[in-house]
Design an enzyme around this catalytic site. Structure first.
Site, PDB file in Angstrom:
ATOM      1  N   GLY A 109       0.945  -0.813  -0.012  1.00 17.61           N
ATOM      2  CA  GLY A 109       0.220  -0.048  -0.030  1.00 17.61           C
ATOM      3  C   GLY A 109       0.610   1.237  -0.296  1.00 17.61           C
ATOM      4  N   PRO A 110       1.455   1.571   1.037  1.00 16.74           N
ATOM      5  CA  PRO A 110       2.002   2.429   1.050  1.00 16.74           C
ATOM      6  C   PRO A 110       3.241   2.992   0.262  1.00 16.74           C
ATOM      7  CG  PRO A 110       2.355   1.845   2.993  1.00 16.74           C
ATOM      8  CD  PRO A 110       1.877   0.723   2.369  1.00 16.74           C
ATOM      9  N   GLY A 153     -11.253  -0.506   2.181  1.00 18.15           N
ATOM     10  CA  GLY A 153      -9.986  -1.135   2.619  1.00 18.15           C
ATOM     11  C   GLY A 153     -10.613  -0.565   4.116  1.00 18.15           C
ATOM     12  N   SER A 154      -9.586  -0.224   5.535  1.00 16.83           N
ATOM     13  CA  SER A 154      -9.935  -0.112   6.553  1.00 16.83           C
ATOM     14  C   SER A 154     -10.175   1.774   6.444  1.00 16.83           C
ATOM     15  CB  SER A 154      -8.911  -0.283   7.916  1.00 16.83           C
ATOM     16  OG  SER A 154      -7.205   0.475   7.131  1.00 16.83           O
ATOM     17  N   GLU A 198     -14.654   3.310   0.109  1.00 21.15           N
ATOM     18  CA  GLU A 198     -15.638   2.171   1.510  1.00 21.15           C
ATOM     19  C   GLU A 198     -15.396   1.842   2.880  1.00 21.15           C
ATOM     20  OE1 GLU A 198     -18.728   1.714   1.158  1.00 21.15           O
ATOM     21  OE2 GLU A 198     -19.198   2.669  -0.610  1.00 21.15           O
ATOM     22  N   LEU A 199     -14.941   1.688   3.200  1.00 14.95           N
ATOM     23  CA  LEU A 199     -14.502   1.521   4.730  1.00 14.95           C
ATOM     24  C   LEU A 199     -15.269   1.209   5.432  1.00 14.95           C
ATOM     25  CD1 LEU A 199     -13.368   5.767   4.526  1.00 14.95           C
ATOM     26  CD2 LEU A 199     -12.166   3.964   4.091  1.00 14.95           C
ATOM     27  N   GLY A 200     -14.320   0.903   6.809  1.00 20.66           N
ATOM     28  CA  GLY A 200     -14.895  -0.561   8.047  1.00 20.66           C
ATOM     29  C   GLY A 200     -16.656   0.060   8.076  1.00 20.66           C
ATOM     30  N   CYS A 245     -16.262  -6.579   6.017  1.00 22.24           N
ATOM     31  CA  CYS A 245     -17.027  -4.940   6.479  1.00 22.24           C
ATOM     32  C   CYS A 245     -17.639  -4.816   7.215  1.00 22.24           C
ATOM     33  CB  CYS A 245     -16.292  -3.810   5.084  1.00 22.24           C
ATOM     34  SG  CYS A 245     -17.343  -4.172   3.817  1.00 22.24           S
ATOM     35  N   GLU A 273     -13.259  -1.564  15.743  1.00 21.31           N
ATOM     36  CA  GLU A 273     -14.025  -3.301  14.547  1.00 21.31           C
ATOM     37  C   GLU A 273     -12.898  -4.341  15.012  1.00 21.31           C
ATOM     38  OE1 GLU A 273     -12.463  -2.791  10.198  1.00 21.31           O
ATOM     39  OE2 GLU A 273     -14.733  -3.152   9.529  1.00 21.31           O
ATOM     40  N   PHE A 277     -12.573  -7.559  13.285  1.00 22.57           N
ATOM     41  CA  PHE A 277     -11.967  -8.026  11.964  1.00 22.57           C
ATOM     42  C   PHE A 277     -11.803  -9.600  12.356  1.00 22.57           C
ATOM     43  CE2 PHE A 277     -11.455  -7.303   7.163  1.00 22.57           C
ATOM     44  CZ  PHE A 277     -12.415  -6.733   7.269  1.00 22.57           C
TER      45      PHE A 277
END
Ligand code: NAD
Length: 499
Positions: A217-218, A237-238, A259-261, A293, A387, A389
């Site tokens: 990712g980074p 993702g988060s 679209e997140l947690g 999610c 969350e 998970f």
């Protein structure tokens, strides 16, 4: 045309990066992709380098106008052929998803294979029904609102539902004339990108319209977000990484879909069918080891039925089998990695240390965590707010309907919710006051298909929706077009000065 997708060959050759129709190895760091249940390597690959990312974006930018100019039925035809090919490759696709992501076959079949088929076919239909809307002319000969693709869409996806979560952007974005650069999670590059690239290639998608840059990712992910030629970013993702993406993209003023947690409440009122509500609660919480999610994050249970509900949920938890989903007949597989299993166990230990009652589970073997039920969870405990998970049911008592609404909304998230009552009207009155993007009366929180508007509010997303007509708003902008035969001479009363 060959009908083989043979992702195994591409993966074995480490050709997981696709640029302008060419499959190649990455030039970046080496990544070992493990089978999640055994820890054995499935493939050793290299992530795409930043230079490869640049070339992927350039290929997408060059190919996009030609793709958008193709008639809608031609674009639709490619997606329908990809769906037909997917049907022929059911077993290969399901096996990759099971081994690479730790899904049980039933989840890989229903939530990934079947949903991806629907995503392809719904996107094909969307391409054909998305037409310019005539507007009343106002002095012009013609006036329409037309849909214009954004151009190059950068897609960043997670590992939990890797095939579908990529497909729900890739299929409609392509259908509407965009080109794609996809960065799957580095733990699931084959299910998250290679399979999709192979299906589209065999279906006849022109080279360069779909590109894939597996990597971390980074590095690759953030470079994709800030690339000036990427006009839209679709991120799933988060919430923590979503905030980073929003910050990185802000100076470029590009379209960003996040679209997140979630911390999704499953509310059970005192007149509900407890056995039914607990069965829904078990499914909504423990499916895919809780790594969804939309998974239930809090069981908000009316005090008079709390004991019965919690006992029934614990019976479900004890009845579910946990193991290697590729080699054993189980309902739950492993968590994605040791770090996540450590975190889930820490949340359980913190809750128990602060007085929560452990009704089931609480044990771990490697990355396999037993379905766990915690009763009497309070706001002081991490499991109340975070969350999880993982396969952990957080059961909270509500004094009455008012209190249930308060607890359901006591979170920064707002993705999905469910409310159970013998009276649908009473459940709907509670649901009306829960702030969430989705709510299901007498259902459970994990619910998605290719037609319904899927997405969150508050810290669960930036407000856009996937699915059906919403995809046209998501992946195109509207342009007002007018046409005149004669010049519009304006409205000045004065005349041009005499020379
Ligand atoms: P994550 O946010 O850690 O990673 C998601 C993706 O972002 C990966 O591809 C990762 O490589 C990439 N990424 C990480 N850091 C980045 C950076 N700085 N710049 C660019 N990209 C970066 O999430 P995860 O752990 O893979 O997935 C689980 C999370 O995703 C959970 O919070 C879950 O709720 C959420 N999720 C949401 C939905 C939804 O539709 N709302 C669906 C599935 C998962």
């Amino acid at each position: 045309m060959s009908t083989r997708i043979d992702a195994r060959l591409w993966a074995a050759d480490e050709r997981t990066t696709v640029i302008g129709g060419e499959w190649q190895g990455g030039d970046g760091d080496q990544i070992e992709v493990a089978e999640k249940a055994t820890g054995e390597p499935l493939l050793i690959m290299r992530e795409a380098s930043l230079e490869q990312l640049d070339r992927a974006v350039a290929a997408a930018k060059a190919a996009q106008p030609g793709w958008a100019a193709r008639p809608a039925d031609v674009r639709a035809g490619v997606l329908r052929r990809a769906a037909d090919l997917l049907e022929q490759h059911h077993d290969e696709v399901v096996e990759w998803i099971v081994r690479e992501s730790g899904s049980v076959p039933a989840k890989a079949h229903a939530a990934e294979y079947l949903q991806a088929l629907d995503e392809f076919r719904e996107a094909a239909d969307l391409a054909e029904r998305t037409v310019a809307r005539p507007l009343p002319p106002h002095g012009e000969d013609a006036s329409v609102a037309e849909r214009v693709p954004y151009g190059v869409v950068g897609v960043i996806t997670p590992w939990n539902v890797p095939f579908t979560l990529a497909m729900r952007t890739v299929a409609p974005a392509l259908a509407l004339g965009n080109a794609i650069v996809l960065k799957p999670d580095h733990q699931t590059p084959v299910s998250g990108a290679v399979l999709i690239g192979r299906l589209l290639e065999e279906a006849g998608l022109p080279a360069g319209v779909f590109n894939a840059v597996p990597g971390q990712g980074p590095s690759v992910g953030s470079a994709l977000v800030t690339h000036p030629d990427v006009s839209m970013v679709s991120f799933t993702g988060s919430t923590a990484v979503g905030r980073t993406i929003a910050t990185l993209a802000a100076p470029y003023l590009k379209k960003v879909a996040l679209e997140l947690g979630g911390k999704n409440p499953h509310v059970v009122l005192d007149d509900a069918d407890i056995e039914g509500a607990a069965a829904a609660g078990a499914w909504g919480n423990f499916t895919h080891q809780g790594q969804v999610c939309m998974a239930i994050g809090r069981h908000v249970i009316a005090a008079p039925v709390l004991e019965d509900y919690a006992a029934e949920l614990a019976r479900w938890a004890r009845g579910l089998r946990v193991g290697d989903p590729f080699r054993e007949d189980v309902e739950l597989g492993p968590l994605i990695n040791a770090r996540q299993a450590d975190r889930v166990m820490a949340l359980i230990e913190d809750a128990v240390a602060q007085g929560a009652e452990l009704l089931a589970g609480g044990e771990r073997r490697g990355n396999f965590v037993q379905p766990t039920v915690l009763k009497g969870v309070t706001p002081a405990m991490r499991a109340y707010a975070e969350e999880v998970f993982g396969p952990v049911a957080v059961v909270v008592a509500a004094a009455d309907d008012e209190d249930a609404v308060r607890i359901a909304n006591d979170t920064e998230y707002g993705l999905s919710a469910s409310v159970h009552s013998a009276s649908p009207e009473r459940a709907e009155a509670v649901a009306d006051r829960i702030v969430s993007g989705m709510v299901h009366i007498n259902g459970q929180t994990i619910n998605d298909n290719a037609w319904a508007p899927m997405g969150g509010t508050k810290a669960s997303g930036s407000g856009g929706r996937f699915g059906g007509e919403s995809n046209a708003d998501m992946f195109t902008y509207t342009r007002w077009r007018t046409v005149r035969k004669d010049a519009d001479r304006g409205h000045f009363v004065a005349r041009p000065a005499v020379p």
